[in-house]
Design a protein around this motif. Structure first.
Motif, PDB file in Angstrom:
ATOM      1  N   GLY A  84      -9.032  20.388  -7.968  1.00  0.00           N
ATOM      2  CA  GLY A  84      -9.207  20.182  -9.402  1.00  0.00           C
ATOM      3  C   GLY A  84      -8.734  18.839  -9.910  1.00  0.00           C
ATOM      4  N   GLY A  85      -8.036  18.069  -9.070  1.00  0.00           N
ATOM      5  CA  GLY A  85      -7.578  16.751  -9.536  1.00  0.00           C
ATOM      6  C   GLY A  85      -6.305  16.303  -8.850  1.00  0.00           C
ATOM      7  N   VAL A  86      -5.346  15.834  -9.658  1.00  0.00           N
ATOM      8  CA  VAL A  86      -4.044  15.397  -9.141  1.00  0.00           C
ATOM      9  C   VAL A  86      -2.952  15.941 -10.054  1.00  0.00           C
ATOM     10  N   ARG A  87      -1.728  15.927  -9.563  1.00  0.00           N
ATOM     11  CA  ARG A  87      -0.624  16.522 -10.308  1.00  0.00           C
ATOM     12  C   ARG A  87      -0.139  15.667 -11.467  1.00  0.00           C
ATOM     13  N   SER A  88      -0.211  14.327 -11.323  1.00  0.00           N
ATOM     14  CA  SER A  88       0.403  13.471 -12.343  1.00  0.00           C
ATOM     15  C   SER A  88      -0.254  12.100 -12.345  1.00  0.00           C
ATOM     16  N   PRO A  89      -0.221  11.398 -13.491  1.00  0.00           N
ATOM     17  CA  PRO A  89      -0.784  10.053 -13.571  1.00  0.00           C
ATOM     18  C   PRO A  89       0.231   8.996 -13.164  1.00  0.00           C
ATOM     19  N   LEU A  90      -0.177   7.745 -13.227  1.00  0.00           N
ATOM     20  CA  LEU A  90       0.751   6.622 -13.051  1.00  0.00           C
ATOM     21  C   LEU A  90       1.564   6.426 -14.323  1.00  0.00           C
ATOM     22  N   SER A  91       2.755   5.906 -14.162  1.00  0.00           N
ATOM     23  CA  SER A  91       3.545   5.505 -15.333  1.00  0.00           C
ATOM     24  C   SER A  91       3.250   4.048 -15.662  1.00  0.00           C
ATOM     25  N   GLU A  92       3.574   3.649 -16.865  1.00  0.00           N
ATOM     26  CA  GLU A  92       3.395   2.249 -17.252  1.00  0.00           C
ATOM     27  C   GLU A  92       4.249   1.330 -16.389  1.00  0.00           C
ATOM     28  N   GLU A  93       5.456   1.791 -16.023  1.00  0.00           N
ATOM     29  CA  GLU A  93       6.331   0.980 -15.168  1.00  0.00           C
ATOM     30  C   GLU A  93       5.710   0.773 -13.789  1.00  0.00           C
ATOM     31  N   SER A  94       5.060   1.818 -13.282  1.00  0.00           N
ATOM     32  CA  SER A  94       4.403   1.703 -11.979  1.00  0.00           C
ATOM     33  C   SER A  94       3.238   0.725 -12.040  1.00  0.00           C
ATOM     34  N   CYS A  95       2.490   0.762 -13.128  1.00  0.00           N
ATOM     35  CA  CYS A  95       1.379  -0.182 -13.292  1.00  0.00           C
ATOM     36  C   CYS A  95       1.895  -1.618 -13.300  1.00  0.00           C
ATOM     37  N   THR A  96       3.014  -1.831 -13.956  1.00  0.00           N
ATOM     38  CA  THR A  96       3.599  -3.174 -14.006  1.00  0.00           C
ATOM     39  C   THR A  96       3.999  -3.642 -12.613  1.00  0.00           C
ATOM     40  N   TRP A  97       4.600  -2.743 -11.821  1.00  0.00           N
ATOM     41  CA  TRP A  97       4.997  -3.127 -10.458  1.00  0.00           C
ATOM     42  C   TRP A  97       3.776  -3.531  -9.646  1.00  0.00           C
ATOM     43  N   ILE A  98       2.713  -2.742  -9.744  1.00  0.00           N
ATOM     44  CA  ILE A  98       1.500  -3.039  -8.966  1.00  0.00           C
ATOM     45  C   ILE A  98       0.928  -4.393  -9.384  1.00  0.00           C
ATOM     46  N   GLY A 148       0.813  -1.210   0.000  1.00  0.00           N
ATOM     47  CA  GLY A 148       0.000   0.000   0.000  1.00  0.00           C
ATOM     48  C   GLY A 148       0.843   1.255   0.000  1.00  0.00           C
ATOM     49  N   GLN A 149       1.899   1.274   0.797  1.00  0.00           N
ATOM     50  CA  GLN A 149       2.752   2.456   0.858  1.00  0.00           C
ATOM     51  C   GLN A 149       3.462   2.721  -0.467  1.00  0.00           C
ATOM     52  N   LYS A 150       3.868   1.646  -1.143  1.00  0.00           N
ATOM     53  CA  LYS A 150       4.578   1.808  -2.419  1.00  0.00           C
ATOM     54  C   LYS A 150       3.659   2.404  -3.484  1.00  0.00           C
ATOM     55  N   ILE A 151       2.378   2.001  -3.491  1.00  0.00           N
ATOM     56  CA  ILE A 151       1.442   2.588  -4.453  1.00  0.00           C
ATOM     57  C   ILE A 151       1.299   4.088  -4.185  1.00  0.00           C
ATOM     58  N   ILE A 152       1.218   4.463  -2.915  1.00  0.00           N
ATOM     59  CA  ILE A 152       1.159   5.884  -2.566  1.00  0.00           C
ATOM     60  C   ILE A 152       2.399   6.605  -3.094  1.00  0.00           C
ATOM     61  N   GLU A 153       3.553   5.993  -2.933  1.00  0.00           N
ATOM     62  CA  GLU A 153       4.793   6.597  -3.411  1.00  0.00           C
ATOM     63  C   GLU A 153       4.824   6.681  -4.935  1.00  0.00           C
ATOM     64  N   LEU A 154       4.369   5.637  -5.621  1.00  0.00           N
ATOM     65  CA  LEU A 154       4.361   5.649  -7.078  1.00  0.00           C
ATOM     66  C   LEU A 154       3.461   6.755  -7.620  1.00  0.00           C
ATOM     67  N   LEU A 155       2.374   7.021  -6.914  1.00  0.00           N
ATOM     68  CA  LEU A 155       1.460   8.075  -7.341  1.00  0.00           C
ATOM     69  C   LEU A 155       1.950   9.459  -6.931  1.00  0.00           C
ATOM     70  N   GLY A 156       2.317   9.603  -5.658  1.00  0.00           N
ATOM     71  CA  GLY A 156       2.588  10.922  -5.110  1.00  0.00           C
ATOM     72  C   GLY A 156       4.036  11.272  -4.882  1.00  0.00           C
TER      73      GLY A 156
END
Length: 474
Positions: free
Chosen positions: A171-185, A151-159
């Motif tokens: 208004g939203g969030v600063r940035s999306p997930l990367s493809e590499e982050s999706c693969t890790w999850i 759970g903590q790593k997903i928070i780090e990958l996002l934020g």
């Protein structure tokens, strides 16, 4: 002659508090109180800050659940800007909140409470902790640590940070997930799913052994409050407010966070800095209600994912319908972790989470806004009033732990009345009183915004103020 037992501080919770247990002339428990002894002043020193800074500032309220404040604050900013955030922004916020629920619930169950379950209520307090658990069952302890890490790593990958990420914004969030982050999850999902299924199986085998705790750790009628989605679906980010009673009847539904002052009151007592929210139509203290995982699984019609829905049916069967015992908070947390993992698996395969269109921008269009989100410990409200330049004029935060304050006090009293008889201060007896508070997993860092550390000091005091017995736990 009346006497008082003081437990100061309560251990294995986030923050510091003490419990006073009052005995009558016969040595039986007359009353008990859960004191929060640190001052809370966060709302006041936020005044004068720009509204756009509030998400980053309020995330610093707590190192355990910064994401909860980050999201509630950002949602308040959405209201003040009068914007609808892009679909990608909402889905990414949802993923971060699911990761927060996962890591926080894992901390509560594996690190703070499982030593009681697995090492024994009466075991040596020097070993009754996560290190004793590592020695007794290293595989379980390792699995719990890695589940929290997921759970903590997903928070780090996002934020970009595990703690205090300044990522969700009005208004939203600063940035999306990367493809590499999706693969890790995706790669870590099977292990996390296996761990939570193992923990659920383990806890269910222990329930029969803990029948006394189920009956005495805060089993009483109350209201339950939380967010639900369409058709009563389990919700953690959006939706509307629902109240139900201990028979499962809907007391109030389709309530908006914007009108929270019409149905929530906040009482104060001289012996605690933590406020006592209550359901206004029933008054204080009759309007006692509970929030958090137990409330959320009680008020929803279904969890919305295949495995979690099966677990919810078994949960309700074991509880005999609505779960009114606060001991079932532990059970509800595990079901929510499972549900969160299933939802994360759905989101990580959604193309929106890698979309660059994550934020809507606007100026100050409203001078007041209320944001609400489900923190791991329960429903969290942020209420801001601003001037034409967006500078904060007033802040009110209604914290989940505070909303459980009446229920925690009632739980402590019930446990003490069952286990405490006479003047003897027994370790297992006192640990059970503390464990009743740990069932709620209170976050006093959120509630009081203070730091500090002190040893456990228990005093037995007679009516004349004489200390007739005392125990120190360093």
């Amino acid at each position: 002659m009346p006497k008082t037992i003081v437990i100061d501080p309560v251990t294995r919770i986030e923050g510091h508090a003490k419990i006073s247990v009052y005995l009558d002339d016969a040595g039986e428990v007359e009353d008990a109180r859960f004191h929060v002894v640190e001052f809370r002043g966060f709302e006041k020193f936020c005044e004068g800050r720009p509204m756009w800074e509030m998400a980053g500032i309020t995330a610093r309220i707590c190192g355990i659940c910064p994401v909860s404040h980050l999201l509630a604050s950002a949602k308040t900013g959405d209201k003040i800007q009068a914007v609808k955030i892009p679909p990608a922004g909402e889905k990414l916020r949802r993923m971060m909140n699911l990761a927060q629920i996962t890591q926080s619930h894992a901390l509560s169950f594996f690190h703070l409470s499982s030593p009681d379950f697995l090492l024994g209520w009466d075991s040596d307090p020097a070993k009754r902790n996560v290190f004793g658990l590592i020695a007794a069952d290293p595989d379980l302890a390792r699995s719990g640590i890695r589940l929290r890490q997921f759970g903590q790593k997903i928070i780090e990958l996002l934020g970009a940070k595990k703690i205090h990420p300044s990522w969700a914004v009005p208004g939203g969030v600063r940035s999306p997930l990367s493809e590499e982050s999706c693969t890790w999850i995706r790669d870590r999902l099977p292990e996390s799913r296996q761990t939570i299924e193992m923990a659920l199986g383990l806890f269910k085998t222990l329930l029969d052994r803990f029948s006394t705790e189920v009956e005495t750790f805060g089993k009483f009628p109350s209201l339950f409050m939380g967010l639900v989605g369409k058709d009563g679906l389990w919700e953690h980010y959006d939706g509307h407010i629902r109240f139900t009673d201990s028979d499962g009847n809907i007391v109030a539904d389709n309530l908006s966070e914007d009108d929270y002052e019409s149905y929530l009151g906040e009482a104060v007592e001289s012996w605690s800095y933590l406020k006592f929210p209550y359901y206004k139509p029933l008054g204080y203290p009759n309007g006692i209600y509970r929030v958090g995982p137990l409330a959320r699984v009680n008020i929803c019609s279904r969890m919305g994912t295949e495995a979690a829905d099966r677990e919810l049916l078994e949960f309700r069967d074991r509880a005999g319908g609505v779960a009114t015992s606060s001991f079932y908070y532990h059970y509800a947390r595990l079901i929510e972790i499972l549900c969160a993992i299933e939802h994360i698996e759905q989101l990580v395969n959604d193309p929106d989470v890698v979309s660059p269109r994550t934020r809507a921008t606007a100026g100050i269009n409203n001078l007041e806004g209320v944001g609400v989100s489900e923190a791991p410990r329960g429903t969290l409200f942020h209420h801001y009033k601003v001037d034409e330049n967006g500078l904060i004029k007033k802040v009110n935060l209604i914290i989940a732990t505070g909303q459980n304050n009446l229920a925690m006090n009632k739980t402590v009293t019930q446990i003490a009345q069952h286990f405490i008889h006479g003047n003897e201060i027994q370790e297992g007896m006192l640990n059970r009183v503390e464990a009743g508070i740990r069932a709620f997993d209170p976050c006093l860092s959120c509630s009081t915004h203070a730091a500090g550390q002190m040893p456990l000091h228990i005093e037995l005091i007679d009516a004349k103020g004489t200390v007739v017995n005392e125990v120190y736990r360093h």
